[in-house]
Design a protein around this motif. Structure first.
Motif, mmCIF file in Angstrom:
data_model
loop_
_atom_site.group_PDB
_atom_site.id
_atom_site.type_symbol
_atom_site.label_atom_id
_atom_site.label_comp_id
_atom_site.label_asym_id
_atom_site.label_seq_id
_atom_site.Cartn_x
_atom_site.Cartn_y
_atom_site.Cartn_z
ATOM 1 N N ARG A 8 -68.458 60.110 -36.898
ATOM 2 C CA ARG A 8 -67.412 59.628 -37.831
ATOM 3 C C ARG A 8 -66.184 60.512 -37.772
ATOM 4 O O ARG A 8 -65.055 60.032 -37.731
ATOM 5 N N VAL A 46 -68.299 52.467 -37.177
ATOM 6 C CA VAL A 46 -68.919 53.593 -37.891
ATOM 7 C C VAL A 46 -68.904 53.366 -39.389
ATOM 8 O O VAL A 46 -69.834 53.792 -40.080
ATOM 9 N N ASN A 47 -67.898 52.694 -39.908
ATOM 10 C CA ASN A 47 -67.883 52.402 -41.349
ATOM 11 C C ASN A 47 -69.033 51.468 -41.723
ATOM 12 O O ASN A 47 -69.664 51.637 -42.761
ATOM 13 N N ASP A 61 -72.178 53.491 -41.528
ATOM 14 C CA ASP A 61 -72.200 54.431 -42.644
ATOM 15 C C ASP A 61 -72.662 53.756 -43.932
ATOM 16 O O ASP A 61 -73.427 54.343 -44.704
#
Length: 180
Positions: free
Chosen positions: A136, A149-150, A153
């Motif tokens: 990230r 990645v969000n 996450d």
């Protein structure tokens, strides 16, 4: 030889490694199996339910797209870090069998409902999340699109919020259907 380089347009009479799923009643499938093989492809019988072939196709496409989008992100990171792409290709070739083993373990454990860490766990969520934070930071610091990645996450954080940080990575599968 790279798998990507081996892809080419094939004629209908050439066998292909790509699976073709056919929802046909078992006795009928046995009767027409040779016909399906003559059409080409890696013929797979997935049961009698026509919807199952579609669902299997979409499940496998999800694996493919996850890999391809992961590769796109890897390429963006390599470009941002001035790493030659042939180096990435070499590392992919070296690590692909490990990743395949991880995916097979994940599918098996999830299918068995084995989410708690045990002696056979390859890893818990905690070290994956820790390593993921490095990804990230790198993505954000180099201006690489953070969409992937969000999304990852959000799933990590739902699992951790549910108290599953020390569970097997397979426990992450419990959190994909939940809204972000």
């Amino acid at each position: 030889m790279s798998t990507a380089r081996s892809w080419r347009r094939r004629t209908i009479s050439e066998p292909t490694p790509e699976p073709s799923w056919y929802p046909v009643r078992s006795p009928c499938f046995t009767t027409v199996r040779d016909f399906f093989h003559a059409l080409g492809g890696n013929v797979q019988h997935v049961g009698d339910d026509p919807g199952r072939a579609n669902a299997m196709d979409l499940s496998v496409l999800s694996l493919m797209w996850g890999t391809l989008f992961g590769a796109l992100q890897s390429i963006a990171i390599c470009k941002a870090e001035a790493i030659p792409l042939p180096d990435l290709a070499t590392q992919w070739t070296a690590t692909a069998p490990v990743i395949e083993g991880l995916v097979n373990d994940l599918i098996g454990r999830t299918g068995q409902g084995r989410f708690a860490a045990d002696a056979d766990s390859l890893s818990t969520i905690a070290p994956h999340f820790s390593a993921f934070q490095n990804l990230r930071e790198l993505v954000n610091s180099h201006g690489v699109d953070p969409g992937l990645v969000n999304a990852y996450d959000a799933v990590f954080r739902r699992a951790i919020a549910a108290g599953q940080e020390q569970d097997d990575f397979a426990a992450m599968s419990l959190h994909l259907g939940m809204p972000a």
